[in-house]
Write an enzyme that holds these catalytic residues in place. Structure first.
Site, PDB file in Angstrom:
ATOM      1  CE  LYS A 190     -27.028 -44.962 -42.067  1.00 10.62           C
ATOM      2  NZ  LYS A 190     -28.100 -44.023 -42.429  1.00 10.62           N
TER       3      LYS A 190
ATOM      4  CE  LYS B 134     -23.033 -41.629 -33.232  1.00  9.84           C
ATOM      5  NZ  LYS B 134     -22.387 -40.309 -33.202  1.00  9.84           N
TER       6      LYS B 134
ATOM      7  CG  HIS C 217     -27.824 -45.440 -37.245  1.00 16.00           C
ATOM      8  ND1 HIS C 217     -26.687 -46.077 -37.701  1.00 16.00           N
ATOM      9  CD2 HIS C 217     -27.953 -44.325 -38.017  1.00 16.00           C
ATOM     10  CE1 HIS C 217     -26.164 -45.388 -38.693  1.00 16.00           C
ATOM     11  NE2 HIS C 217     -26.899 -44.320 -38.902  1.00 16.00           N
TER      12      HIS C 217
ATOM     13  CE  LYS D  85     -32.413 -36.885 -41.368  1.00 11.63           C
ATOM     14  NZ  LYS D  85     -30.996 -36.902 -40.984  1.00 11.63           N
TER      15      LYS D  85
END
Length: 451
Positions: A133, A167, A225, A311
């Site tokens: 991605k 996950k 995501h 971030k």
């Protein structure tokens, strides 16, 4: 056991291969989950000998690989010029029946050229091709790439990876819901007040500055995501857990996502971002995004899905939380967010339930309590890291946890208003929870992490 496999890793000397793909491949080898016969061919613009590539992989994996593992590694440098002869040599060693898997661990801008080269070199027929991605970096770019991919490949050859779907705890979202009536019965707007999908990171972007500055938080995380995890939470029961049915259920609910309102989105950039080597001095790239998403269907109408990532934030976490409504009844002044079901997506995953219980004693006092289930603690648990799980699925030909073009097209429609009318970028100090304005998106009760 799968058939003999030639695994071609594009961008084999890059950051993504070093951090994610090569460790995952080694994990599969150590677990005995690779075919008895396999070979990995690295491809990159540099030109190094096979033994030098083997040494580089040995160092990248902290000296863990055995000699037997390293002996199966080859390198075809110089772009595509030397690729086909090395693949043909691998086929001679493994046999003509060996399946061919191409893994594109390269920047998305290189996807079209590489895809076209696979067709031109005769390396696409019967192969499986894994795309990292983001699959496209704009709505128009997605459509152009999708058309090119389908000129070269059939859809069942294409594996668009989103490692959050691999996950363990993400997969538990539909297992817990559909296998347990106590949870499935409350999985709707009548019982759930809000859903929070929160992926803050303490990391910066210094190791991949060029890639990140060309994408940012919206393209790197939100449209990929976070949207996919939201679809996992919100999808209707699939007809079965076969790949086509599970994919269809995810893609169908994405089509019910309301296009984002830029007034319900906060974008930020951490202070000092433009001082990083490789970042443009006037960069307008977002390193933080928080958004309120609405799903216009009977199950979820009126329930806000609060999505956040960034971030250089105060804490690293990956969690999905379903906040239940405060019950009506004889109890008065119950605390908000007293009932929460949380899935930690980090590591091997964990499920946590927060509830209100009577505090032992003569008085009728209530106390918040939590119950945790670390998924790795289940009997005979053998969790795989997300990348290892997804690569294993590619080898098996299982597309259940990969995205489809119809769902991606719908996701791009959802984010288009934001891309066309981006809110003002708000600076935030490293180590904080991002722009304070984002707290209003989670009003009245706030974010579970960081308030």
């Amino acid at each position: 056991m799968t058939q003999p496999t030639v695994f071609v890793l594009y961008g084999a000397t890059g950051d993504l291969a070093r951090r994610m793909v090569l460790p995952a491949f080694h994990t599969l080898a150590e677990a005995g989950l690779l075919p008895a016969k396999w070979m990995l061919v690295g491809n990159g613009r540099g030109d190094v000998a096979h033994d030098e590539f083997q040494r580089n992989v040995h160092e990248a994996l902290d000296g863990k690989p055995s000699r037997a593992f390293l002996d199966r590694l080859r390198f075809a440098g110089g772009g595509f010029d030397n690729l086909r002869p090395v693949i043909e040599e691998a086929h001679r060693e493994l046999g003509t029946r060996a399946q061919l898997v191409h893994y594109l661990a390269i920047p998305p801008v290189a996807f079209p050229e590489t895809t076209q080269a696979l067709g031109d070199l005769g390396l696409a027929k019967g192969a499986r091709v894994v795309y990292e991605k983001p699959f496209g970096t704009s709505p128009g770019g997605f459509r152009t790439l999708d058309r090119l991919v389908h000129r070269v490949l059939d859809e069942d050859q294409v594996y668009r990876i989103d490692h959050f779907l691999g996950k363990e705890a993400t997969q538990q979202l539909h297992v817990l819901r559909f296998a347990n009536e106590m949870f499935g019965a409350m999985w709707d707007r009548h019982h759930i007040e809000s859903v929070q999908i929160d992926v803050p990171e303490t990391l910066d972007v210094a190791d991949r500055a060029g890639f990140y500055d060309a994408t940012g938080a919206v393209l790197d995380m939100l449209v990929t995501h976070l949207f996919q995890v939201a679809a996992e939470v919100a999808m209707e029961p699939p007809a079965s857990f076969a790949a086509a049915d599970l994919q269809a259920a995810r893609e169908k609910v994405i089509r019910s996502f309301r296009p984002l309102d830029p007034a319900e989105v906060v974008l930020g950039q951490f202070e000092g971002y433009k001082d990083i080597k490789g970042i443009a001095s006037r960069s307008r790239t977002d390193t933080y995004v928080a958004a309120r998403l609405w799903i216009d269907n009977p199950r979820w109408r009126g329930v806000p899905f609060l999505l956040r990532t960034g971030k250089r934030l105060a804490q690293s976490a990956q969690q999905v939380s379903l906040v239940l409504r405060t019950p009506d009844g004889p109890f008065r002044d119950l605390p908000a967010r007293g009932n929460v079901l949380t899935f930690s997506l980090a590591g091997n995953g964990e499920i946590d339930t927060t509830l209100l219980a009577k505090k032992p004693g003569v008085a009728l006092g209530l106390e918040p309590a939590s119950v945790s289930l670390p998924l790795a603690s289940l009997p005979d648990a053998e969790p795989l890291p997300a990348y290892a799980r997804l690569i294993h699925d590619v080898l098996l030909g299982d597309r259940s946890l990969f995205t489809r073009p119809d769902g991606l097209a719908a996701a791009w429609k959802v984010v288009t208003p934001l891309l066309e009318n981006r809110p003002r970028l708000i600076p935030y100090p490293p180590g904080s929870w991002g722009p304070p304005k984002a707290r209003k998106l989670a009003a009245p009760h706030g974010w579970l992490l960081g308030g």
